[in-house]
Design a protein around this motif. Structure first.
Motif, PDB file in Angstrom:
ATOM      1  N   LYS A   2     -35.824 -10.380 -13.027  1.00 19.65           N
ATOM      2  CA  LYS A   2     -34.730 -11.232 -12.558  1.00 19.65           C
ATOM      3  C   LYS A   2     -33.652 -11.430 -13.613  1.00 19.65           C
ATOM      4  O   LYS A   2     -32.592 -11.938 -13.300  1.00 19.65           O
ATOM      5  N   ILE A   3     -33.929 -11.011 -14.847  1.00 16.80           N
ATOM      6  CA  ILE A   3     -32.911 -11.150 -15.894  1.00 16.80           C
ATOM      7  C   ILE A   3     -32.170  -9.852 -16.139  1.00 16.80           C
ATOM      8  O   ILE A   3     -31.437  -9.724 -17.104  1.00 16.80           O
ATOM      9  N   GLY A   4     -32.382  -8.874 -15.263  1.00 18.50           N
ATOM     10  CA  GLY A   4     -31.584  -7.665 -15.346  1.00 18.50           C
ATOM     11  C   GLY A   4     -32.314  -6.398 -15.750  1.00 18.50           C
ATOM     12  O   GLY A   4     -31.714  -5.342 -15.797  1.00 18.50           O
ATOM     13  N   LYS A  61     -59.237  20.149 -28.387  1.00 16.80           N
ATOM     14  CA  LYS A  61     -58.123  21.083 -28.294  1.00 16.80           C
ATOM     15  C   LYS A  61     -57.023  20.458 -27.468  1.00 16.80           C
ATOM     16  O   LYS A  61     -57.212  19.465 -26.797  1.00 16.80           O
ATOM     17  N   GLY A  62     -55.875  21.064 -27.524  1.00 17.45           N
ATOM     18  CA  GLY A  62     -54.770  20.568 -26.715  1.00 17.45           C
ATOM     19  C   GLY A  62     -53.674  19.980 -27.567  1.00 17.45           C
ATOM     20  O   GLY A  62     -53.771  19.877 -28.787  1.00 17.45           O
ATOM     21  N   ARG A  63     -52.648  19.581 -26.862  1.00 19.01           N
ATOM     22  CA  ARG A  63     -51.481  19.060 -27.569  1.00 19.01           C
ATOM     23  C   ARG A  63     -51.721  17.631 -28.031  1.00 19.01           C
ATOM     24  O   ARG A  63     -52.519  16.899 -27.450  1.00 19.01           O
ATOM     25  N   PRO A  64     -51.006  17.234 -29.073  1.00 21.38           N
ATOM     26  CA  PRO A  64     -51.140  15.848 -29.548  1.00 21.38           C
ATOM     27  C   PRO A  64     -50.612  14.885 -28.489  1.00 21.38           C
ATOM     28  O   PRO A  64     -49.818  15.255 -27.641  1.00 21.38           O
ATOM     29  N   TYR A  65     -51.074  13.669 -28.540  1.00 16.67           N
ATOM     30  CA  TYR A  65     -50.566  12.680 -27.608  1.00 16.67           C
ATOM     31  C   TYR A  65     -49.692  11.687 -28.344  1.00 16.67           C
ATOM     32  O   TYR A  65     -49.809  11.492 -29.542  1.00 16.67           O
ATOM     33  N   ARG A  66     -48.785  11.102 -27.600  1.00 15.52           N
ATOM     34  CA  ARG A  66     -47.803  10.199 -28.180  1.00 15.52           C
ATOM     35  C   ARG A  66     -48.303   8.755 -28.057  1.00 15.52           C
ATOM     36  O   ARG A  66     -48.823   8.356 -27.024  1.00 15.52           O
ATOM     37  N   ILE A  67     -48.087   8.000 -29.113  1.00 10.84           N
ATOM     38  CA  ILE A  67     -48.481   6.587 -29.130  1.00 10.84           C
ATOM     39  C   ILE A  67     -47.221   5.756 -29.301  1.00 10.84           C
ATOM     40  O   ILE A  67     -46.374   6.045 -30.142  1.00 10.84           O
ATOM     41  N   TYR A  68     -47.109   4.720 -28.485  1.00 13.46           N
ATOM     42  CA  TYR A  68     -45.923   3.868 -28.454  1.00 13.46           C
ATOM     43  C   TYR A  68     -46.269   2.451 -28.882  1.00 13.46           C
ATOM     44  O   TYR A  68     -47.368   1.969 -28.657  1.00 13.46           O
ATOM     45  N   LYS A  69     -45.279   1.796 -29.485  1.00 12.88           N
ATOM     46  CA  LYS A  69     -45.398   0.364 -29.767  1.00 12.88           C
ATOM     47  C   LYS A  69     -43.995  -0.223 -29.806  1.00 12.88           C
ATOM     48  O   LYS A  69     -43.006   0.503 -29.980  1.00 12.88           O
ATOM     49  N   LEU A  70     -43.912  -1.521 -29.638  1.00 14.51           N
ATOM     50  CA  LEU A  70     -42.604  -2.174 -29.694  1.00 14.51           C
ATOM     51  C   LEU A  70     -42.077  -2.126 -31.115  1.00 14.51           C
ATOM     52  O   LEU A  70     -42.793  -2.423 -32.067  1.00 14.51           O
ATOM     53  N   LYS A  71     -40.828  -1.748 -31.232  1.00 10.30           N
ATOM     54  CA  LYS A  71     -40.162  -1.681 -32.532  1.00 10.30           C
ATOM     55  C   LYS A  71     -39.512  -3.029 -32.842  1.00 10.30           C
ATOM     56  O   LYS A  71     -39.407  -3.431 -33.987  1.00 10.30           O
ATOM     57  N   LYS A  72     -39.063  -3.696 -31.806  1.00  5.22           N
ATOM     58  CA  LYS A  72     -38.421  -5.005 -31.936  1.00  5.22           C
ATOM     59  C   LYS A  72     -39.398  -6.072 -31.472  1.00  5.22           C
ATOM     60  O   LYS A  72     -40.207  -5.839 -30.586  1.00  5.22           O
ATOM     61  N   GLY A  73     -39.294  -7.241 -32.049  1.00  6.61           N
ATOM     62  CA  GLY A  73     -40.122  -8.339 -31.598  1.00  6.61           C
ATOM     63  C   GLY A  73     -39.658  -8.834 -30.235  1.00  6.61           C
ATOM     64  O   GLY A  73     -38.501  -8.643 -29.846  1.00  6.61           O
ATOM     65  N   LEU A  74     -40.555  -9.440 -29.517  1.00  2.24           N
ATOM     66  CA  LEU A  74     -40.227  -9.929 -28.180  1.00  2.24           C
ATOM     67  C   LEU A  74     -39.082 -10.938 -28.220  1.00  2.24           C
ATOM     68  O   LEU A  74     -38.216 -10.944 -27.346  1.00  2.24           O
ATOM     69  N   TYR A  75     -39.037 -11.773 -29.250  1.00  2.00           N
ATOM     70  CA  TYR A  75     -37.949 -12.751 -29.354  1.00  2.00           C
ATOM     71  C   TYR A  75     -36.602 -12.069 -29.574  1.00  2.00           C
ATOM     72  O   TYR A  75     -35.581 -12.513 -29.048  1.00  2.00           O
ATOM     73  N   ASP A  76     -36.587 -10.980 -30.325  1.00  3.01           N
ATOM     74  CA  ASP A  76     -35.345 -10.231 -30.518  1.00  3.01           C
ATOM     75  C   ASP A  76     -34.875  -9.611 -29.202  1.00  3.01           C
ATOM     76  O   ASP A  76     -33.687  -9.590 -28.906  1.00  3.01           O
ATOM     77  N   ILE A  77     -35.825  -9.111 -28.433  1.00  5.62           N
ATOM     78  CA  ILE A  77     -35.492  -8.519 -27.133  1.00  5.62           C
ATOM     79  C   ILE A  77     -34.953  -9.585 -26.190  1.00  5.62           C
ATOM     80  O   ILE A  77     -33.943  -9.376 -25.508  1.00  5.62           O
ATOM     81  N   ASP A  79     -33.521 -12.352 -27.043  1.00  2.92           N
ATOM     82  CA  ASP A  79     -32.201 -12.732 -27.557  1.00  2.92           C
ATOM     83  C   ASP A  79     -31.135 -11.735 -27.110  1.00  2.92           C
ATOM     84  O   ASP A  79     -30.040 -12.119 -26.701  1.00  2.92           O
ATOM     85  N   TYR A  80     -31.453 -10.443 -27.176  1.00  2.00           N
ATOM     86  CA  TYR A  80     -30.530  -9.399 -26.728  1.00  2.00           C
ATOM     87  C   TYR A  80     -30.213  -9.575 -25.238  1.00  2.00           C
ATOM     88  O   TYR A  80     -29.049  -9.525 -24.830  1.00  2.00           O
ATOM     89  N   LEU A  81     -31.259  -9.790 -24.432  1.00  4.09           N
ATOM     90  CA  LEU A  81     -31.055  -9.967 -22.988  1.00  4.09           C
ATOM     91  C   LEU A  81     -30.220 -11.206 -22.688  1.00  4.09           C
ATOM     92  O   LEU A  81     -29.330 -11.182 -21.836  1.00  4.09           O
ATOM     93  N   GLU A  82     -30.498 -12.277 -23.411  1.00  6.94           N
ATOM     94  CA  GLU A  82     -29.757 -13.519 -23.225  1.00  6.94           C
ATOM     95  C   GLU A  82     -28.278 -13.334 -23.579  1.00  6.94           C
ATOM     96  O   GLU A  82     -27.389 -13.767 -22.844  1.00  6.94           O
ATOM     97  N   THR A  83     -28.013 -12.665 -24.683  1.00  6.47           N
ATOM     98  CA  THR A  83     -26.634 -12.408 -25.107  1.00  6.47           C
ATOM     99  C   THR A  83     -25.892 -11.575 -24.066  1.00  6.47           C
ATOM    100  O   THR A  83     -24.747 -11.866 -23.720  1.00  6.47           O
TER     101      THR A  83
END
Length: 105
Positions: A2-4, A61-77, A79-83
């Motif tokens: 709901k915030i976009g 065997k096989g291709r490597p797998y990709r691992i993801y994590k948040l680079k920015k803190g939730l509060y920064d995100i 704040d960005y959405l709010e701005t």
């Protein structure tokens, strides 16, 4: 949502905020999305520069797998959405003000 944020992006972001890091498959299961939906959401998050990713060699065997994590803190995100929402609202209010000026002329 709901915030976009798009539904898929919101689900992936919520899941990643609750874990340290995750593979694409873990994100699929944890966010109840299909692989193409996760890929699209990850593309959006990559564009916003909110995630970090690394490859890890598959133990077998096989291709490597990709691992993801948040680079920015939730509060920064948040704040960005709010701005962004605040800027959108100001633009709309400016346009409404212009319409009012036209009406009173």
């Amino acid at each position: 949502m709901k915030i976009g944020l798009k539904r898929n992006v919101a689900k992936v972001l919520t899941y990643l905020a609750c874990v340290d890091e995750a593979t694409s498959r873990e994100i699929e299961m944890g966010s109840d999305l299909r692989q193409p939906e996760v890929s699209i959401a990850m593309r959006e998050l990559r564009k916003l520069d909110w995630i970090a990713e690394r490859d890890e060699k598959n133990p077998g065997k096989g291709r490597p797998y990709r691992i993801y994590k948040l680079k920015k803190g939730l509060y920064d995100i948040i704040d960005y959405l709010e701005t962004n929402k605040r800027a959108e609202t100001e633009q709309v209010m400016t346009k409404i003000g212009r319409l009012k000026e036209l009406k009173s002329s």
